[in-house]
Design a protein around this motif. Structure first.
Motif, PDB file in Angstrom:
ATOM      1  N   GLU A 125      38.124  26.640  42.871  1.00  0.00           N
ATOM      2  CA  GLU A 125      39.027  27.700  43.333  1.00  0.00           C
ATOM      3  C   GLU A 125      39.950  28.150  42.208  1.00  0.00           C
ATOM      4  OE1 GLU A 125      41.727  28.317  47.238  1.00  0.00           O
ATOM      5  OE2 GLU A 125      42.388  26.696  45.904  1.00  0.00           O
ATOM      6  N   ALA A 126      40.390  27.206  41.393  1.00  0.00           N
ATOM      7  CA  ALA A 126      41.284  27.546  40.289  1.00  0.00           C
ATOM      8  C   ALA A 126      40.543  28.215  39.136  1.00  0.00           C
ATOM      9  CB  ALA A 126      41.995  26.285  39.790  1.00  0.00           C
ATOM     10  N   ALA A 127      39.346  27.712  38.805  1.00  0.00           N
ATOM     11  CA  ALA A 127      38.666  28.137  37.577  1.00  0.00           C
ATOM     12  C   ALA A 127      37.849  29.409  37.723  1.00  0.00           C
ATOM     13  CB  ALA A 127      37.768  27.007  37.070  1.00  0.00           C
ATOM     14  N   MET A 128      37.267  29.644  38.888  1.00  0.00           N
ATOM     15  CA  MET A 128      36.343  30.780  39.002  1.00  0.00           C
ATOM     16  C   MET A 128      37.016  32.149  38.833  1.00  0.00           C
ATOM     17  SD  MET A 128      33.424  29.681  41.818  1.00  0.00           S
ATOM     18  CE  MET A 128      34.574  29.460  43.187  1.00  0.00           C
ATOM     19  N   ALA A 164      44.438  27.947  25.415  1.00  0.00           N
ATOM     20  CA  ALA A 164      43.737  29.241  25.447  1.00  0.00           C
ATOM     21  C   ALA A 164      42.957  29.277  26.742  1.00  0.00           C
ATOM     22  CB  ALA A 164      42.802  29.383  24.243  1.00  0.00           C
ATOM     23  N   PRO A 165      42.420  30.430  27.130  1.00  0.00           N
ATOM     24  CA  PRO A 165      41.585  30.468  28.327  1.00  0.00           C
ATOM     25  C   PRO A 165      40.440  29.461  28.256  1.00  0.00           C
ATOM     26  CG  PRO A 165      42.134  32.685  27.646  1.00  0.00           C
ATOM     27  CD  PRO A 165      42.619  31.777  26.550  1.00  0.00           C
ATOM     28  N   VAL A 166      40.180  28.798  29.361  1.00  0.00           N
ATOM     29  CA  VAL A 166      39.107  27.810  29.424  1.00  0.00           C
ATOM     30  C   VAL A 166      37.764  28.523  29.469  1.00  0.00           C
ATOM     31  CG1 VAL A 166      38.044  26.041  30.884  1.00  0.00           C
ATOM     32  CG2 VAL A 166      40.534  26.042  30.509  1.00  0.00           C
ATOM     33  N   SER A 167      36.901  28.204  28.511  1.00  0.00           N
ATOM     34  CA  SER A 167      35.574  28.820  28.503  1.00  0.00           C
ATOM     35  C   SER A 167      34.485  27.866  28.985  1.00  0.00           C
ATOM     36  CB  SER A 167      35.223  29.330  27.099  1.00  0.00           C
ATOM     37  OG  SER A 167      35.424  28.332  26.132  1.00  0.00           O
ATOM     38  N   LEU A 168      34.805  26.582  29.080  1.00  0.00           N
ATOM     39  CA  LEU A 168      33.875  25.592  29.627  1.00  0.00           C
ATOM     40  C   LEU A 168      34.668  24.631  30.500  1.00  0.00           C
ATOM     41  CD1 LEU A 168      31.165  24.019  29.831  1.00  0.00           C
ATOM     42  CD2 LEU A 168      31.850  22.809  27.736  1.00  0.00           C
ATOM     43  N   ALA A 169      34.271  24.490  31.752  1.00  0.00           N
ATOM     44  CA  ALA A 169      34.920  23.554  32.672  1.00  0.00           C
ATOM     45  C   ALA A 169      33.872  22.587  33.196  1.00  0.00           C
ATOM     46  CB  ALA A 169      35.576  24.296  33.827  1.00  0.00           C
ATOM     47  N   VAL A 219      35.700  34.907  36.169  1.00  0.00           N
ATOM     48  CA  VAL A 219      35.094  36.140  36.693  1.00  0.00           C
ATOM     49  C   VAL A 219      35.817  37.361  36.142  1.00  0.00           C
ATOM     50  CG1 VAL A 219      34.806  37.508  38.791  1.00  0.00           C
ATOM     51  CG2 VAL A 219      34.135  35.098  38.779  1.00  0.00           C
ATOM     52  N   ALA A 220      37.139  37.284  36.075  1.00  0.00           N
ATOM     53  CA  ALA A 220      37.913  38.407  35.539  1.00  0.00           C
ATOM     54  C   ALA A 220      37.575  38.672  34.079  1.00  0.00           C
ATOM     55  CB  ALA A 220      39.408  38.123  35.683  1.00  0.00           C
ATOM     56  N   ARG A 221      37.298  37.602  33.324  1.00  0.00           N
ATOM     57  CA  ARG A 221      36.937  37.751  31.904  1.00  0.00           C
ATOM     58  C   ARG A 221      35.455  38.005  31.718  1.00  0.00           C
ATOM     59  NH1 ARG A 221      40.697  33.248  31.525  1.00  0.00           N
ATOM     60  NH2 ARG A 221      38.966  31.747  31.524  1.00  0.00           N
ATOM     61  N   ARG A 222      34.682  37.822  32.796  1.00  0.00           N
ATOM     62  CA  ARG A 222      33.223  37.960  32.760  1.00  0.00           C
ATOM     63  C   ARG A 222      32.604  37.065  31.701  1.00  0.00           C
ATOM     64  NH1 ARG A 222      31.197  41.556  36.046  1.00  0.00           N
ATOM     65  NH2 ARG A 222      29.167  41.442  34.995  1.00  0.00           N
ATOM     66  N   SER A 223      33.100  35.849  31.605  1.00  0.00           N
ATOM     67  CA  SER A 223      32.547  34.880  30.662  1.00  0.00           C
ATOM     68  C   SER A 223      32.986  33.480  31.060  1.00  0.00           C
ATOM     69  CB  SER A 223      33.004  35.168  29.226  1.00  0.00           C
ATOM     70  OG  SER A 223      34.384  34.925  29.095  1.00  0.00           O
ATOM     71  N   LEU A 225      28.086  34.093  40.710  1.00  0.00           N
ATOM     72  CA  LEU A 225      28.772  33.866  39.435  1.00  0.00           C
ATOM     73  C   LEU A 225      27.993  34.498  38.283  1.00  0.00           C
ATOM     74  CD1 LEU A 225      29.975  30.164  39.842  1.00  0.00           C
ATOM     75  CD2 LEU A 225      31.430  32.190  39.627  1.00  0.00           C
ATOM     76  N   GLU A 226      26.671  34.356  38.334  1.00  0.00           N
ATOM     77  CA  GLU A 226      25.836  34.962  37.290  1.00  0.00           C
ATOM     78  C   GLU A 226      26.047  36.466  37.233  1.00  0.00           C
ATOM     79  OE1 GLU A 226      21.187  34.545  36.018  1.00  0.00           O
ATOM     80  OE2 GLU A 226      21.622  35.179  38.072  1.00  0.00           O
ATOM     81  N   ARG A 227      26.143  37.106  38.389  1.00  0.00           N
ATOM     82  CA  ARG A 227      26.379  38.548  38.446  1.00  0.00           C
ATOM     83  C   ARG A 227      27.666  38.929  37.722  1.00  0.00           C
ATOM     84  NH1 ARG A 227      26.561  41.298  44.288  1.00  0.00           N
ATOM     85  NH2 ARG A 227      24.295  41.011  44.091  1.00  0.00           N
ATOM     86  N   HIS A 228      28.634  38.015  37.719  1.00  0.00           N
ATOM     87  CA  HIS A 228      29.930  38.283  37.087  1.00  0.00           C
ATOM     88  C   HIS A 228      30.047  37.668  35.692  1.00  0.00           C
ATOM     89  CE1 HIS A 228      31.778  40.218  40.567  1.00  0.00           C
ATOM     90  NE2 HIS A 228      31.187  39.304  41.317  1.00  0.00           N
ATOM     91  N   GLY A 229      28.918  37.266  35.121  1.00  0.00           N
ATOM     92  CA  GLY A 229      28.927  36.796  33.734  1.00  0.00           C
ATOM     93  C   GLY A 229      29.337  35.351  33.550  1.00  0.00           C
TER      94      GLY A 229
END
Length: 268
Positions: free
Chosen positions: A134-137, A93-98, A141-145, A184-188
């Motif tokens: 570079e891979a994770a951000m 699933a999408p990674v929510s913690l890296a 950002v697109a998911r804003r979470s 990053l904070e600005r993008h959630g």
């Protein structure tokens, strides 16, 4: 968005994760990364564990089969790092913690100062982390979470004899995280930097000098879990080591060097 850690267990460990609570840990084959992978998996996370040592990752995955998933990876390979994240998100699933903890350490004195060895630390500690970022951000950002944690060190606070190369790489990571945090904070997306002191790992076991306030990798994982859950930017431990290093950092150069001269060894 802060990623909360108190979650129910994954009831379908052999299937694609349906909770969306997937953690990706690099440097997971030993030390802090391994302990953190186990603790997260025990807390209800599906864990994608990456490191160069595939055999060690298989042993780690066997601790909690179907919950910890091995994804062997050399993070210094930019293309392979992007492909690893894509595979994790496709399979789980999408990674929510890296948590980017892949790194290495080598003591550097004036007598052993070696550009090649320092270059290897730069390649793994800094550029390996850069490849992961570079891979994770972008997808976070697109998911804003999501939450990203980078393993630096209290050695990055100020220069210490014997840590010219290692400390420089960790200082660079701290600076990088500080620079990325506001955007990053600005993008959630939450950015966290982890600054351990001495932790008993295969890397520190090479040291032949006293390591004050030494803690186990299991203790370190506990500090990290609590810090991630609190939403703090910096997770630094143990607190006594953090305070010593912060005070040393704050001293004027004359006083700081008076103290660091005492750390010189006869073989330096």
């Amino acid at each position: 968005m802060n990623v909360r850690l108190k979650l129910v267990s994954n009831n379908q460990p052999n299937r694609k994760d349906i909770t969306g609570k997937v953690a990706w840990i690099t440097g997971a084959s030993s030390g802090i990364g391994r302990s953190l992978a186990i603790r997260l998996a025990q807390s209800g996370w599906t864990v994608a564990a990456s490191a160069r040592n595939a055999a060690a990752l298989e042993k780690l995955a066997a601790v909690l089969p179907g919950i910890i998933h091995p994804y062997p990876l050399d993070v210094t390979d930019r293309k392979a790092t992007a492909e690893a994240l894509a595979a994790i998100e496709a399979n789980l699933a999408p990674v929510s913690l890296a948590v980017f903890g892949a790194g290495t350490y080598r003591r550097e004195t004036l007598a052993s100062f070696d550009a090649g060895a320092i270059g290897e630390m730069v390649a793994l500690n800094i550029m390996g982390t850069v490849n992961c970022l570079e891979a994770a951000m972008p997808p976070m950002v697109a998911r804003r979470s999501g939450q990203i944690a980078v393993m630096a060190s209290v050695a990055g606070y100020t220069g210490l004899p014997g840590a010219a190369g290692y400390g420089a790489t960790k200082a660079a990571l701290i600076n990088m995280c500080e620079a990325l945090y506001p955007e990053l904070e600005r993008h959630g997306v939450r950015m966290t930097v982890i600054n351990p002191g001495f932790v008993d790992t295969p890397l520190t076991q090479r040291n032949d000098f006293p390591m004050p306030f030494l803690i186990s990798s299991e203790e370190a994982a506990g500090h990290i879990l609590r810090g991630l859950d609190s939403g703090s930017f910096e997770i630094a431990f143990p607190w006594k080591m953090k305070m010593v290093m912060k005070l040393l950092q704050a001293l004027p150069p004359r006083l700081r060097f008076a103290l660091t001269r005492r750390m010189l060894r006869n073989d330096a």
